[in-house]
Design a protein around this motif. Structure first.
Motif, mmCIF file in Angstrom:
data_model
loop_
_atom_site.group_PDB
_atom_site.id
_atom_site.type_symbol
_atom_site.label_atom_id
_atom_site.label_comp_id
_atom_site.label_asym_id
_atom_site.label_seq_id
_atom_site.Cartn_x
_atom_site.Cartn_y
_atom_site.Cartn_z
ATOM 1 N N LEU A 108 0.843 -1.203 0.000
ATOM 2 C CA LEU A 108 0.000 0.000 0.000
ATOM 3 C C LEU A 108 0.876 1.251 0.000
ATOM 4 O O LEU A 108 0.635 2.200 -0.748
ATOM 5 C CB LEU A 108 -0.911 0.008 1.238
ATOM 6 C CG LEU A 108 -2.170 -0.856 1.153
ATOM 7 C CD1 LEU A 108 -2.875 -0.901 2.509
ATOM 8 C CD2 LEU A 108 -3.123 -0.311 0.097
ATOM 9 N N THR A 109 1.915 1.230 0.847
ATOM 10 C CA THR A 109 2.794 2.405 0.931
ATOM 11 C C THR A 109 3.560 2.613 -0.382
ATOM 12 O O THR A 109 3.725 3.753 -0.824
ATOM 13 C CB THR A 109 3.799 2.235 2.089
ATOM 14 O OG1 THR A 109 3.067 1.907 3.273
ATOM 15 C CG2 THR A 109 4.575 3.498 2.327
ATOM 16 N N VAL A 166 2.563 1.810 -3.423
ATOM 17 C CA VAL A 166 1.622 2.397 -4.395
ATOM 18 C C VAL A 166 1.381 3.863 -4.057
ATOM 19 O O VAL A 166 1.379 4.740 -4.931
ATOM 20 C CB VAL A 166 0.282 1.624 -4.401
ATOM 21 C CG1 VAL A 166 -0.736 2.348 -5.266
ATOM 22 C CG2 VAL A 166 0.477 0.206 -4.870
ATOM 23 N N PHE A 167 1.232 4.128 -2.768
ATOM 24 C CA PHE A 167 1.027 5.507 -2.321
ATOM 25 C C PHE A 167 2.162 6.404 -2.788
ATOM 26 O O PHE A 167 1.955 7.461 -3.370
ATOM 27 C CB PHE A 167 0.919 5.547 -0.792
ATOM 28 C CG PHE A 167 0.879 6.927 -0.213
ATOM 29 C CD1 PHE A 167 -0.308 7.651 -0.201
ATOM 30 C CD2 PHE A 167 2.016 7.518 0.309
ATOM 31 C CE1 PHE A 167 -0.347 8.933 0.325
ATOM 32 C CE2 PHE A 167 1.984 8.797 0.828
ATOM 33 C CZ PHE A 167 0.793 9.505 0.842
ATOM 34 N N ILE A 188 0.137 8.056 -5.682
ATOM 35 C CA ILE A 188 -0.857 8.919 -5.059
ATOM 36 C C ILE A 188 -0.253 10.160 -4.412
ATOM 37 O O ILE A 188 -0.764 11.267 -4.584
ATOM 38 C CB ILE A 188 -1.670 8.111 -4.024
ATOM 39 C CG1 ILE A 188 -2.515 7.099 -4.780
ATOM 40 C CG2 ILE A 188 -2.548 9.033 -3.182
ATOM 41 C CD1 ILE A 188 -3.160 6.062 -3.948
ATOM 42 N N PRO A 236 1.605 13.487 -3.479
ATOM 43 C CA PRO A 236 2.197 14.622 -4.202
ATOM 44 C C PRO A 236 3.722 14.513 -4.089
ATOM 45 O O PRO A 236 4.221 13.973 -3.092
ATOM 46 C CB PRO A 236 1.703 15.843 -3.412
ATOM 47 C CG PRO A 236 0.613 15.350 -2.526
ATOM 48 C CD PRO A 236 0.803 13.892 -2.329
ATOM 49 N N VAL A 276 5.612 14.992 -0.752
ATOM 50 C CA VAL A 276 5.277 13.953 0.233
ATOM 51 C C VAL A 276 5.979 12.645 -0.136
ATOM 52 O O VAL A 276 6.550 11.969 0.721
ATOM 53 C CB VAL A 276 3.747 13.742 0.304
ATOM 54 C CG1 VAL A 276 3.416 12.631 1.300
ATOM 55 C CG2 VAL A 276 3.051 15.030 0.703
ATOM 56 N N MET A 298 8.649 10.674 2.137
ATOM 57 C CA MET A 298 8.446 9.268 2.494
ATOM 58 C C MET A 298 9.682 8.443 2.129
ATOM 59 O O MET A 298 10.099 7.571 2.877
ATOM 60 C CB MET A 298 7.226 8.692 1.770
ATOM 61 C CG MET A 298 5.882 9.086 2.333
ATOM 62 S SD MET A 298 5.635 8.541 4.024
ATOM 63 C CE MET A 298 5.686 6.768 3.818
#
Lengths: 279, 314
Positions: free
Chosen positions: B113-114, B116-117, B121, B123, B126, B130
């Protein structure tokens, strides 16, 4: 339509949440260690030798042990790794079978867990080569462990040197080795430095392989034949034997601070290069 | 000349030899160049030598014991009593699998999930932030994670779930954290590598961003994601210091998440300090099992990845 919108929104929230969990974990680990340990870190702790097996005193000898081991491993691994990268990127451009195997070996070495390196270092350097638990046994073991990182980052550094550099130098009549040593190597230094910084991080954190090869003596290591304890090994022994939790926390703080500094430096040198780090 | 350079230097040095054979001084320099190339090649060969030596020395110490008591007995005998000559690593074999699988149960979904984020997803600022965080997570040494587990996770489990806290669960939580960076970085790279046209095509056909991620981008990045999971698993099985500090290390079959457990790696680091004779050989045999398993895992992944990239290149 409204329902799809709602579902999409929920999923977006889920994605943001998982990212938040990652950040939360990082903050929890670093934050907790800092809050509990920072009060016990002072100049005496850094400069004094440990007393009574680490129950009292500081950790000066383990800091020296860490630096000593790291330096020895870098002295061995950096020339070897850079030479390997030069051969693979400058001499063997057609990617022969030999290059394929060397690359595959580097990948495989990178995947071997540190306890296996520890076993190998113990049976080969400590016993077979009769070096005993010592800085040199630990340094050689550590050198093999960081070799893949040094080689891979150096390879990337050579790849990123523009082809014109080579062409111009050769056109001016320089030989191949002159071109490499005077033009390409200097241009690749920032990239090589990144690998060195990352390797220092690995060396500082390494524990399992060091216990089995450098021993865990608390004395001040003077010669290459002396055994040594690193900060990470010290943290492990303090915590597992319940010798002093205060000192364990303080040691953990120092390790984490070093890791953060190294991470910052690695990013700095990477950004100057304008490339992103792989895994 | 440049062509020669690019086509590999063996041809080049031959050409040089012919041209320069009349001038002694240049010939000397030439053979210097040749020596340098061979020297560099030897350096490159040292990593091959290293892995051969590692395999040789661990197998030579470990295999005799395995062949003496039989692989099946060594792996599945549940009685580990080395001082009385009983060398079964069954409990630790199960222990390693239990802790590894339990850690992947939560870290694989969270990691994917992270990833893909970060790739699709977030910006850009961000996503970059990350990436820095994940790098820091990867940089923290395993002994620090083990220490954190010992002083935070173990007491929490003891207080809220019972038992003494040293457990499969504690190991799974700490190991999961430690393999997150591997999972995230490799699968994020795979997702980023999916050609833009796939995404644009899907969006142009009227699919929503989420539908595109699920039906187009993730399937296209599948092989990279599998690589991430396999390498994460290899990392989890091989991890030592963090696990030894939080799992209690009893040589029993875990009967639940709160049961204490000992992994194969812990077994080596716990007993190597005082083991001798057959006992030491049994620890090398444990190392042999680990080594063969992890090298096989890595070779499969790396060779298939290299074959994959060659297919793409062709």
């Amino acid at each position: 339509m409204l329902q799809t919108n709602f579902k999409e929104k929920m999923i977006t929230v889920l994605f943001w949440l998982s990212a938040l969990v990652i950040v939360g974990i990082l903050i929890a680990v670093i934050g907790y260690i800092f809050v509990k340990g920072l009060a016990h870190v002072n100049l005496d702790f850094i400069l004094q030798a440990p007393k009574r097996a680490g129950k009292e005193g500081g950790i000066s000898t383990t800091i020296i042990g860490t630096l000593y081991l790291t330096a020895v491993s870098l002295l061995i691994a950096v020339p070897l790794g850079v030479a390997t990268a030069i051969y693979l990127e400058e001499y063997d451009r057609q990617k022969s079978r030999f290059a394929f195997i060397v690359n595959l070996t580097a990948e495989t070495l990178a995947g071997i867990p540190s306890i296996i390196y520890g076993l190998f270092g113990f049976v080969f350097f400590v016993i077979f080569m009769n070096m005993g638990w010592s800085i040199i046994s630990g340094g050689l073991t550590l050198a093999i462990m960081i070799l893949p990182t040094i080689t891979r980052t150096a390879q990337e550094a050579f790849l990123s040197v523009p082809g014109e550099y080579r062409e111009n130098s050769l056109a001016l009549g320089a030989s191949k080795w002159q071109t490499i040593s005077r033009i390409i190597l200097p241009a690749a230094v920032p990239g090589i430095l990144t690998g060195v910084i990352l390797s220092i991080g690995r060396a500082i954190g390494e524990t399992a392989a060091i216990i089995l090869t450098a021993g865990s003596s608390l004395g001040m290591p003077l010669s290459l034949a002396d055994p040594a304890r690193t900060m990470s090994v010290h943290l492990y022994i303090l915590a597992m034997e319940g010798l002093s939790m205060e000192r364990a926390f303080a040691t953990a703080v120092l390790i984490v601070v070093l890791v953060i500094i190294i991470n910052y430096l690695a990013n700095l040198s990477l950004r100057r290069l304008g490339v992103t780090r792989g895994r | 000349m440049i062509d020669n350079y690019l086509e590999g230097s063996r041809m080049k040095s031959k050409t040089y030899k012919r041209i320069d054979s009349s001038k002694g001084r240049k010939k000397l320099k030439l053979s210097g160049e040749y020596m340098i190339e061979k020297l560099l090649m030897i350096c490159a060969g040292i990593s091959i030598l290293a892995i051969v030596l590692i395999a040789l020395f661990i197998l030579v110490r470990g295999l005799p014991l395995i062949s003496k008591i039989g692989l099946h007995d060594f792996l599945f005998n549940l009685k580990w009593d080395p001082t009385r000559g009983s060398f079964g690593i069954g409990t630790m074999f199960i222990g390693s699998l239990a802790v590894t699988l339990a850690s992947m149960l939560w870290s694989v979904p969270l990691g994917l999930l992270t990833a893909v984020f970060m790739a699709e997803i977030a910006p850009a600022p961000v996503g970059n932030l990350m990436a820095r965080m994940v790098e820091l997570l990867a940089g923290i040494p395993s002994v620090v994670y083990g220490f954190f587990g010992l002083v935070v996770i173990v007491p929490l489990i003891r207080q809220y779930l019972g038992g003494n806290g040293m457990s499969v669960l504690a190991g799974a939580i700490i190991l999961g954290i430690m393999i997150l960076p591997t999972l995230i970085n490799i699968s994020r790279d795979a997702i980023i590598a999916v050609p833009r046209e796939y995404k644009e095509g899907s969006l142009a056909l009227g699919a929503t961003h989420y539908q595109t991620i699920r039906r187009v981008i993730v399937p296209a990045a599948r092989s990279g994601i599998i690589t991430a999971i396999v390498l994460g698993m290899g990392r989890a099985i091989g991890e030592t210091m963090a696990v030894v500090m939080v799992t209690g290390n009893s040589t029993i079959i875990p009967d639940g998440p709160l049961s204490a457990v000992r992994t194969m790696t812990s077994n080596i680091v716990l007993e190597m300090g005082y083991a001798a004779g057959d006992h030491q050989a049994a620890l090398f045999a444990t190392g042999t099992v680990l080594f063969v398993f992890i090298v096989a895992l890595n070779l499969i992944v790396n060779i298939s990845a290299k074959a994959g990239s060659q297919n793409v290149a062709n």
